[in-house]
Design an enzyme around this catalytic site. Structure first.
Site, PDB file in Angstrom:
ATOM      1  N   LYS A   1      23.747  12.992 -13.502  1.00 56.08           N
ATOM      2  CA  LYS A   1      22.629  13.569 -12.749  1.00 56.08           C
ATOM      3  C   LYS A   1      22.465  15.040 -13.130  1.00 56.08           C
ATOM      4  CE  LYS A   1      20.872  13.871  -8.020  1.00 56.08           C
ATOM      5  NZ  LYS A   1      21.058  13.481  -6.614  1.00 56.08           N
TER       6      LYS A   1
ATOM      7  N   SER B   1      17.550  10.615  -4.589  1.00 58.12           N
ATOM      8  CA  SER B   1      17.090  11.488  -5.645  1.00 58.12           C
ATOM      9  C   SER B   1      17.689  11.157  -7.014  1.00 58.12           C
ATOM     10  CB  SER B   1      17.407  12.944  -5.273  1.00 58.12           C
ATOM     11  OG  SER B   1      18.802  13.130  -5.139  1.00 58.12           O
TER      12      SER B   1
ATOM     13  N   SER C   1      21.107   9.542  -1.692  1.00 55.18           N
ATOM     14  CA  SER C   1      20.574   9.605  -3.054  1.00 55.18           C
ATOM     15  C   SER C   1      21.255   8.729  -4.087  1.00 55.18           C
ATOM     16  CB  SER C   1      20.625  11.047  -3.556  1.00 55.18           C
ATOM     17  OG  SER C   1      19.514  11.717  -3.073  1.00 55.18           O
TER      18      SER C   1
HETATM   19  N1  GLN Z   1      16.187  11.783   1.016  1.00 54.21           N
HETATM   20  C1  GLN Z   1      17.194  12.653   1.513  1.00 54.21           C
HETATM   21  C2  GLN Z   1      16.735  14.077   1.423  1.00 54.21           C
HETATM   22  O1  GLN Z   1      15.694  14.304   0.930  1.00 54.21           O
HETATM   23  C3  GLN Z   1      18.489  12.452   0.792  1.00 54.21           C
HETATM   24  C4  GLN Z   1      18.466  12.939  -0.601  1.00 54.21           C
HETATM   25  C5  GLN Z   1      19.844  13.137  -1.179  1.00 54.21           C
HETATM   26  O2  GLN Z   1      20.780  12.433  -0.832  1.00 54.21           O
HETATM   27  N2  GLN Z   1      19.961  14.104  -2.062  1.00 54.21           N
HETATM   28  O3  GLN Z   1      17.405  14.971   1.831  1.00 54.21           O
END
Ligand code: GLN
Length: 467
Positions: free
Chosen positions: A76, A150, A175
């Protein structure tokens, strides 16, 4: 059923005897990167062919042939890889090449992995669909739909590739599980503190967990075993690691409140699997009323507060994007760069988080949210007195179309995290496994299993039964 010949462990065993297999597999994966780039599927953020060739040459000479010998690993974008642009999907970090490897990268390299490429993501992890960034990954099952976020690029590429490969992802509030579910892959999010965050470009420090995505549970588990472990450079790193024994799993419970909040298409697929599981385990229902009511609210306060603090260091001076400083007051310069380079979503979260931790509001929001969090953890711990694992659909919907995502309000966007946020807030390990495809959409549906802290082994054995 996953066949042994399809697992990374099998590949590594053969590759140790015959280096040509490493070269052949790598050539296959590189062709796939090129093909996916040509089709603008946007899984890959950064790929440096010369760097990969250098790694292969070194590997060829290596005396120790580790657990990931010759396995291409994608990473990532938020995780620092020495000399490779690492910008967490953000324009403000464009051009930033870390001088060091994150701890997970050091560990993967030490076991013979090839660090192949950086994968696309929502800017700093802010999102559920990987749409809050310049290069938006497209779902391999239907290019009109999201990969989830994400860690969307990593999950998308895992589903896209036909070769041996695993992905390192990161989850703050879902994510890893979300994109794994949308792309029909397996995602493991470990207990908070099990994997070092050293070298991770933070989203929210009390929530961030580095984890893994693979085609099957065994691959994802193998990578997790390699990257987990104590690291003195992360002050929240755990000393003892996960529990080694395989506790027998007898009783499961479906979290009823989460299940009820899902689309019918998702419920149908998940219910079918749960009925099958009844042959192996006792399956009951449990209710977590506090989590349903307060987890999202507490999460979005804590996450944005911590994110807004973390992003304060990005001012166009030390890392990434820079502008013309001459003749400008520093405040004006910072504002100019931040206005230009942060997306609307990042700005929304900076404003929310800065407001919530302003003097006078801190007690009312951040500290209160932290107290709520403790209550939510207790609610989970109470449920674990009766059940070995808790289950819920990973996402309330199948991967939505981009045209549908555009119509969501920010609040509707946040609400999509209903099923993934609670376990993340509680720092509990969880796995998302594909359990079938929606009747109408033909898109993958994921089931999530949550275990008590440090019982990741329980997740693997359960996932194998499911597979
Ligand atoms: N959708 C969640 C957020 O926007 C989780 C995203 C994540 O785990 N980075 O914070």
């Amino acid at each position: 059923m996953v066949k042994r010949e399809e697992t990374i462990a099998f590949f590594v065993e053969k590759a140790k005897e015959d280096f040509a297999l490493v070269e052949k597999n790598l050539a296959g994966v590189i062709t796939e990167i090129k093909n996916s780039n040509a089709k603008k599927l946007n899984y890959i953020e950064e790929f440096d062919a010369a760097d990969v060739l250098r790694q292969v040459a070194e590997l060829k000479k290596a005396k120790y042939k580790g657990k990931l010998f010759g396995v291409p690993v994608t990473v990532k974008d938020a995780i620092c890889v020495k000399g490779i642009e690492s910008k967490a999907g953000s324009k403000i970090l464009k051009g930033y090449k870390p001088l060091f490897d994150a701890n997970v990268i050091e560990r993967a390299r030490a076991e013979g992995a090839i660090i192949l490429a950086k994968t696309t993501q929502d800017e700093f992890g802010f999102g559920t669909f990987a749409t809050h960034t310049e290069k938006v990954p497209k779902n391999p099952f239907d290019n009109e739909r999201s990969c989830g976020g994400s860690s969307g690029g990593g999950a998308g590429f895992t589903a896209f590739t036909k070769n041996f490969h695993v992905a390192i992802g990161e989850s703050t509030g879902g994510s890893i599980a979300c994109p794994a579910s949308f792309c029909g892959s397996v995602g493991i999010t470990p207990t908070y503190g099990l994997v070092s965050r050293y070298g991770l470009i933070d989203y929210a420090n009390s929530l961030d967990k580095i984890g893994t995505i693979g085609k099957n549970a065994e691959d994802a588990a193998l990578l997790l075993e390699v990257i987990a472990g104590y690291d003195a450079r992360d002050s929240t790193s755990l000393q003892n690691g996960f529990k080694k024994e395989d506790a027998p799993i007898k009783r499961l419970a479906v979290i009823k409140d989460f299940f009820d909040g899902c689309d019918d298409e998702v419920k149908k697929v998940v219910q079918k699997k749960i009925n099958e599981l009844k042959k192996f385990y006792e399956v009951e229902e449990v209710s977590l009323p506090l989590n349903v009511k307060y987890a999202l609210a507490a999460y979005y306060i804590i996450a944005t507060c911590e994110a807004s603090t973390n992003l304060a260091k990005l001012s166009g001076l030390r890392y990434g994007a820079q502008g013309e400083v001459e003749g400008k007051h520093f405040d004006a310069y910072f504002s100019e760069i931040r206005s230009k380079e942060f997306s609307d979503e990042a700005k929304r979260r900076i404003i929310l988080g800065t407001f919530a931790r302003m003097s006078g509001y801190r007690d009312a929001y951040y500290l209160k949210a932290m107290r709520v969090r403790t209550k939510l953890i207790n609610e989970f711990n109470n449920a674990f007195k009766q059940y070995d694992l808790l289950l819920n659909p990973t996402m309330p919907v199948v991967a939505p179309k981009f045209s549908e995502i555009e119509k969501l309000t920010p609040l509707q966007n946040f609400a999509m995290d209903l099923c993934t946020v609670p376990a993340n807030l509680a720092g509990l390990p969880h796995i998302s496994v594909n359990v079938g495809f929606g009747e109408e959409s033909k898109m993958p549906v994921g089931l999530m299993a949550i275990a008590p802290h440090l019982q990741e082994k329980r997740l693997y054995s359960f996932a194998k039964v499911m597979e």
